[in-house]
Design a protein around this motif. Structure first.
Motif, PDB file in Angstrom:
ATOM      1  N   SER A  75      -6.829  -7.155 -14.921  1.00 16.13           N
ATOM      2  CA  SER A  75      -7.225  -6.665 -13.339  1.00 16.13           C
ATOM      3  C   SER A  75      -5.755  -5.621 -13.177  1.00 16.13           C
ATOM      4  CB  SER A  75      -7.221  -7.696 -12.464  1.00 16.13           C
ATOM      5  OG  SER A  75      -8.497  -8.705 -12.555  1.00 16.13           O
ATOM      6  N   ARG A  77      -4.300  -4.228 -11.404  1.00 17.75           N
ATOM      7  CA  ARG A  77      -3.592  -3.598  -9.564  1.00 17.75           C
ATOM      8  C   ARG A  77      -4.321  -5.265  -9.012  1.00 17.75           C
ATOM      9  NH1 ARG A  77      -5.569  -0.409  -5.476  1.00 17.75           N
ATOM     10  NH2 ARG A  77      -2.835   0.510  -3.687  1.00 17.75           N
ATOM     11  N   GLN A  79      -5.934  -7.366  -7.138  1.00 22.60           N
ATOM     12  CA  GLN A  79      -5.522  -7.685  -5.511  1.00 22.60           C
ATOM     13  C   GLN A  79      -5.148  -8.692  -4.376  1.00 22.60           C
ATOM     14  OE1 GLN A  79      -7.948  -5.245  -3.267  1.00 22.60           O
ATOM     15  NE2 GLN A  79      -7.670  -4.403  -5.240  1.00 22.60           N
ATOM     16  N   TRP A  80      -4.699  -9.693  -5.139  1.00 26.06           N
ATOM     17  CA  TRP A  80      -3.503  -9.958  -4.096  1.00 26.06           C
ATOM     18  C   TRP A  80      -2.607 -10.159  -4.073  1.00 26.06           C
ATOM     19  CZ3 TRP A  80       0.715 -12.523  -6.917  1.00 26.06           C
ATOM     20  CH2 TRP A  80       0.902 -11.947  -7.968  1.00 26.06           C
ATOM     21  N   VAL A  82      -2.065  -6.469  -3.664  1.00 26.54           N
ATOM     22  CA  VAL A  82      -2.088  -5.049  -3.014  1.00 26.54           C
ATOM     23  C   VAL A  82      -2.489  -5.725  -1.439  1.00 26.54           C
ATOM     24  CG1 VAL A  82      -3.952  -3.682  -2.197  1.00 26.54           C
ATOM     25  CG2 VAL A  82      -3.737  -4.033  -4.836  1.00 26.54           C
ATOM     26  N   ALA A  83      -3.248  -7.187  -1.311  1.00 26.11           N
ATOM     27  CA  ALA A  83      -3.015  -7.221  -0.196  1.00 26.11           C
ATOM     28  C   ALA A  83      -1.513  -8.190   0.517  1.00 26.11           C
ATOM     29  CB  ALA A  83      -3.693  -8.888  -0.009  1.00 26.11           C
ATOM     30  N   PRO A  86       0.492  -3.437   0.301  1.00 23.19           N
ATOM     31  CA  PRO A  86      -0.546  -2.395  -0.420  1.00 23.19           C
ATOM     32  C   PRO A  86      -0.115  -1.487  -1.007  1.00 23.19           C
ATOM     33  CG  PRO A  86      -0.967  -2.931   2.216  1.00 23.19           C
ATOM     34  CD  PRO A  86       0.526  -3.521   1.355  1.00 23.19           C
ATOM     35  N   LYS A  90      -0.529   1.839  -6.163  1.00 17.87           N
ATOM     36  CA  LYS A  90      -1.250   3.131  -5.028  1.00 17.87           C
ATOM     37  C   LYS A  90      -1.546   4.849  -5.952  1.00 17.87           C
ATOM     38  CE  LYS A  90      -3.166   4.843  -0.903  1.00 17.87           C
ATOM     39  NZ  LYS A  90      -3.078   4.177   0.862  1.00 17.87           N
ATOM     40  N   ASP A  97     -10.055   1.689  -7.374  1.00 16.83           N
ATOM     41  CA  ASP A  97      -9.732   0.694  -7.949  1.00 16.83           C
ATOM     42  C   ASP A  97      -9.009   1.159  -9.313  1.00 16.83           C
ATOM     43  OD1 ASP A  97      -7.207  -0.610  -7.442  1.00 16.83           O
ATOM     44  OD2 ASP A  97      -8.286  -2.195  -7.475  1.00 16.83           O
TER      45      ASP A  97
END
Length: 317
Positions: A75, A77, A79-80, A82-83, A86, A90, A97
């Motif tokens: 992974s 990037r 998600q934890w 990015v949360a 943000p 990016k 994604d």
């Protein structure tokens, strides 16, 4: 025999584990070797594969490890992260994604993984984590010494003299490695390695989409860490009128309190990713020589494959 990584405390072995940041090296190989200089007879580029294998061969010859693991981005990037922030990576998103990767490189990654499997070098990622986190977990759980190989500055935070963890920083290439211990990190950045992530959160990192604290550059961030400690200690000191902050700096840090609370865990490399079963023992000969021969002939990799095999055969028994 494969085994699950466990915590061996301060157990030290004579030869190091090389924990390799595979994306860092194959991106470097791809951009460092012209596509036309490394192709198959059909014109298919294999510059990233050749360059990567040659770098691994050089590392094996010069560092003489007895274990080697390649970490991948399952992974890239998470998600934890990015949360929390943000903007994290990016600017490097191609669509959805998905990471923006040159098509000519993307096609070579499966070939590289096949070659590593034929040689007998484990390469894996962990869902929800980046290669950095795999490297961090290897450094935290495997017997030392551990030498992390990467061109990513974030991994300076893993340097730990007591555990025997070093960063072989290849910002200028594998031929010009910076062999980083705690003294080098402090001389280079003005902060102890254990607080490098705190320093990076304040300074920011445009390459990762981390803005940092507005008005706080590298020198100010280093000075704050040296005086107060990590981000939690710096934020706690803001509430102390006697802490000695310049009024303008106090305002900047207070305004960035929420950002720093979220950015610090983004900058910190995970040390507890759930690694799959693997055997890090570096073979002295290819695990599957027939498969390696087929791959070398199909992809015009004979020279690079031979250099890696020769490097392995030159290791002590």
């Amino acid at each position: 025999m494969a085994f699950l990584p466990i915590d061996y405390g301060v157990l030290v072995t004579a030869q190091p584990l090389l924990a390799v940041d595979a994306p860092s090296l194959y991106f470097r190989a791809f951009h460092g070797i012209p596509e036309k200089a490394a192709q198959t007879s059909a014109g298919e580029p294999v510059n990233a594969v050749r360059g990567f294998l040659d770098m691994i061969a050089q590392l094996v010859r010069t560092r003489r490890p007895n274990r080697l693991v390649c970490a991948l981005d399952a992974s890239w990037r998470p998600q934890w992260r990015v949360a929390l922030v943000p903007s994290y990576k990016k600017h490097r998103v191609a669509h959805g994604d998905v990471e923006e990767v040159p098509p000519a490189l993307e096609k070579q990654i499966p070939i590289l993984l096949e070659v590593l499997a034929a040689v007998g070098i484990p390469a894996f990622g962990v869902d929800g984590y980046e290669a950095d986190d795999v490297l961090g977990t290897l450094a935290a759980t495997q017997p030392g010494p551990v030498e992390v190989v990467s061109g990513d500055r974030d991994l300076f935070q893993l340097v730990d003299d007591a555990r025997g963890t070093r960063l072989l920083y290849c910002g200028r290439g594998v031929a010009k490695l910076e062999d980083a211990d705690e003294a080098l990190v402090e001389a280079k950045y003005g902060v102890p390695a254990r607080w490098y992530a705190d320093f990076a959160a304040m300074r920011g990192d445009p390459s990762d989409g981390l803005p940092g604290v507005p008005g706080v550059g590298e020198k100010t961030a280093a000075r704050l860490v040296s005086r107060y400690g990590g981000v939690p200690e710096i934020l706690a000191a803001l509430d102390d009128p006697a802490a000695g902050f310049a009024p303008g700096l106090r305002v900047k840090l207070a305004a960035a309190r929420d950002y720093l609370d979220k950015a610090l865990p983004v900058c910190k490399v995970a040390l507890d990713a759930k690694l799959p079963e693997f055997d890090p023992a570096l073979p002295r000969a290819p695990k599957n020589p027939d498969a390696l021969l087929v791959l070398a002939e199909r992809w015009n990799l004979a020279g690079s494959a031979r250099r890696l095999v020769d490097a392995l055969s030159g290791l002590p028994a």
